[in-house]
Enzyme design. Structure first.
Site, PDB file in Angstrom:
ATOM      1  N   LYS A   1      24.419  -6.207   0.720  1.00 60.18           N
ATOM      2  CA  LYS A   1      25.885  -6.329   0.742  1.00 60.18           C
ATOM      3  C   LYS A   1      26.469  -5.684   1.993  1.00 60.18           C
ATOM      4  CE  LYS A   1      25.870  -5.714  -4.253  1.00 60.18           C
ATOM      5  NZ  LYS A   1      26.046  -4.632  -5.228  1.00 60.18           N
TER       6      LYS A   1
ATOM      7  N   ARG B   1       0.790  -1.213   0.000  1.00 61.49           N
ATOM      8  CA  ARG B   1       0.000   0.000   0.000  1.00 61.49           C
ATOM      9  C   ARG B   1       0.834   1.280   0.000  1.00 61.49           C
ATOM     10  NH1 ARG B   1      -4.217  -1.826   1.317  1.00 61.49           N
ATOM     11  NH2 ARG B   1      -2.970  -3.349   2.413  1.00 61.49           N
ATOM     12  N   THR B   2       1.727   1.385   0.953  1.00 62.85           N
ATOM     13  CA  THR B   2       2.445   2.650   1.122  1.00 62.85           C
ATOM     14  C   THR B   2       3.330   2.937  -0.091  1.00 62.85           C
ATOM     15  OG1 THR B   2       2.437   2.237   3.478  1.00 62.85           O
ATOM     16  CG2 THR B   2       3.896   3.966   2.707  1.00 62.85           C
TER      17      THR B   2
ATOM     18  N   ARG C   1      11.168   3.226   3.795  1.00 66.90           N
ATOM     19  CA  ARG C   1      10.661   2.333   4.851  1.00 66.90           C
ATOM     20  C   ARG C   1      11.795   1.413   5.277  1.00 66.90           C
ATOM     21  NH1 ARG C   1       5.118  -0.944   5.179  1.00 66.90           N
ATOM     22  NH2 ARG C   1       4.528   1.209   5.647  1.00 66.90           N
TER      23      ARG C   1
ATOM     24  N   HIS D   1       4.892   6.229  11.547  1.00 71.50           N
ATOM     25  CA  HIS D   1       4.437   6.100  10.163  1.00 71.50           C
ATOM     26  C   HIS D   1       3.650   7.378   9.837  1.00 71.50           C
ATOM     27  CE1 HIS D   1       3.288   4.519   6.453  1.00 71.50           C
ATOM     28  NE2 HIS D   1       2.582   3.463   6.800  1.00 71.50           N
TER      29      HIS D   1
END
Lengths: 140, 305
Positions: free
Chosen positions: B80, B51-52, B101, B129
């Site tokens: 890495k 969604r985000t 995120r 958030h």
């Protein structure tokens, strides 16, 4: 027991009994090559027992560290054998690279070279929280 | 240069400004379709999200801009061992703005110390958030007409639910707000929010385990999912995951103009039968989220409107 008075240096006084080693470590005093005396359980009229640290050189001290550990500590600056400044401490608003966050979910647990920042969130209780994840500092 | 790490990075008047831009976008979408032409948004998603990420990407596309990025850490240099700071410094050479995120709490703040373009926190572990909160705020504005005089019920996982924490922070700045905290004891709201935000702002609140009883007084019911990924122990998750399930029966005593919200995705905490009820606002919330992200991108890129 007597420790010679210092000519140029710093006396960290009114340390709560038992806290001097923690201060010694956090201020990294082991890195100094001048004389450093730790006096434990000295008699105090005000506190009963107290610790004192005497540093026989004019060095820069991180006052934020001292204020964080115990804002009741006093720092005496000695020059040419004379007390030139008596500094009273307070809780610093921010601590940088003094303590580390213990939250395993915090970015500071994995990111290399990151500054460990804590902010004073409750002045009355002396509560510090990690600037990144807001977790309370563990030793409080 | 601005960053959005925590919802409180935006003042009340800035939130008002963003909701006004979002409302204007809803009314006049064509006016905005070229506003970010030749601009690039990087979506750095070190943790999966549907969604985000899609909301950010759709927002930038509707503004006429382009999108680059990755949708999981394995397809980035993080696999890495690259630090977050190095990743954002590098991406800042390609993009004009970054939405990020990360599973670690505080990662976007760490990124913002090094980045040379605006950083938007698109979720940092169980912590914050803020753009979900922007979606929530526009939903409240559109459905309830404003932010004052509301009784807000927050139900489910109030411990790990980052959207709940951000929403409480945001709503605590408005007048005559009351919170009703509905959760099992193990998932109750952390003290630093309860004491540090609600009590500090002298906001009345009650705590209860009983959703059915609490629902009748509410203007807003904010449901949340018990999040599997926040538990270290699977057994605890299984025990708590079905704590609260909203059904039409449980809504029987609720106000007719109650607004039921959910940050989504839901698992089973809202029965599908509720979707048809006029009080269900959670899919509208998704749409509002895109408009608020568009408004935010415009503001942070300092685009003239």
């Amino acid at each position: 027991m007597n420790i010679d008075s210092i000519k140029n240096g710093i006396v960290i006084d009114h340390i709560a009994s038992g806290n001097s080693m923690e201060i010694y470590e956090l201020l990294k005093l082991e890195e100094l090559d001048c004389s450093v005396a730790i006096i434990k359980n000295a008699q105090s009229r005000k506190m009963g027992k107290k610790d004192i640290i005497k540093i026989d050189a004019d060095v820069d001290i991180n006052f934020d560290v001292l204020g964080y550990i115990d804002p009741n500590i006093t720092v005496n600056i000695i020059k040419d054998g004379v007390l030139v400044e008596k500094r009273h401490l307070s809780l610093p608003k921010e601590l940088v690279n003094v303590i580390v966050c213990k939250n395993p979910r915090c970015i500071t647990s994995v990111e290399q070279g990151i500054k460990h920042i804590f902010k004073l969130s409750e002045t009355e209780n002396g509560v510090y929280r990690c600037a990144y994840c807001e977790t309370k500092a563990k030793n409080q | 240069m601005r960053n959005l790490i925590d919802i409180l990075d935006l003042s009340v008047s800035e939130i008002e400004e963003l909701t006004q831009i979002a409302e204007d976008i809803i009314k006049n979408p064509e006016k905005y379709q070229e506003k970010c032409r030749y601009k690039k948004l990087a979506t750095l998603f070190f943790e999966p999200s549907t969604r985000t990420r899609l909301s950010f990407e759709a927002a930038m596309m509707e503004l006429g801009g382009n999108v680059i990025g990755f949708s999981e850490a394995n397809s980035s240099s993080a696999a890495k061992g690259e630090s977050v700071s190095d990743t954002v410094k590098t991406v800042g050479c390609y993009a004009d703005i970054i939405a990020m995120r990360h599973p670690k709490e505080g990662a976007p703040l760490a990124a913002s110390f090094k980045a040379e373009v605006p950083i938007i926190n698109a979720g940092d572990g169980g912590h914050n958030h803020p753009t979900q909160t922007l979606a929530d705020l526009l939903t409240i504005k559109m459905e309830k007409g404003g932010f004052d005089n509301l009784t807000i019920g927050l139900c489910g996982d109030l411990k790990f639910g980052r959207t709940v924490h951000s929403l409480i922070n945001a709503m605590s700045r408005y007048k005559n707000i009351r919170f009703v905290l509905i959760s099992p004891e193990e998932l109750s709201l952390p003290d630093y929010i309860k004491k540090g935000v609600i009590e500090k702002n002298n906001i009345p609140y009650t705590e209860t385990r009983d959703l059915e009883e609490a629902v009748k007084d509410l203007d807003i019911l904010y449901m949340t999912r018990v999040q599997r990924e926040r538990f270290f122990n699977e057994a605890d998750y299984i025990r708590l995951k079905d704590s609260y399930i909203l059904t039409l029966e449980k809504l029987a005593n609720a106000k007719k103009d109650l607004c039921v919200m959910h940050p989504l995705p839901r698992v089973n905490e809202i029965s599908p039968e509720v979707d048809e009820d006029s009080r269900a606002c959670y899919f509208k919330q998704v749409k509002y989220g895109k408009y608020m992200r568009m408004a935010l991108i415009l503001k942070f890129l300092e685009v003239e409107i």
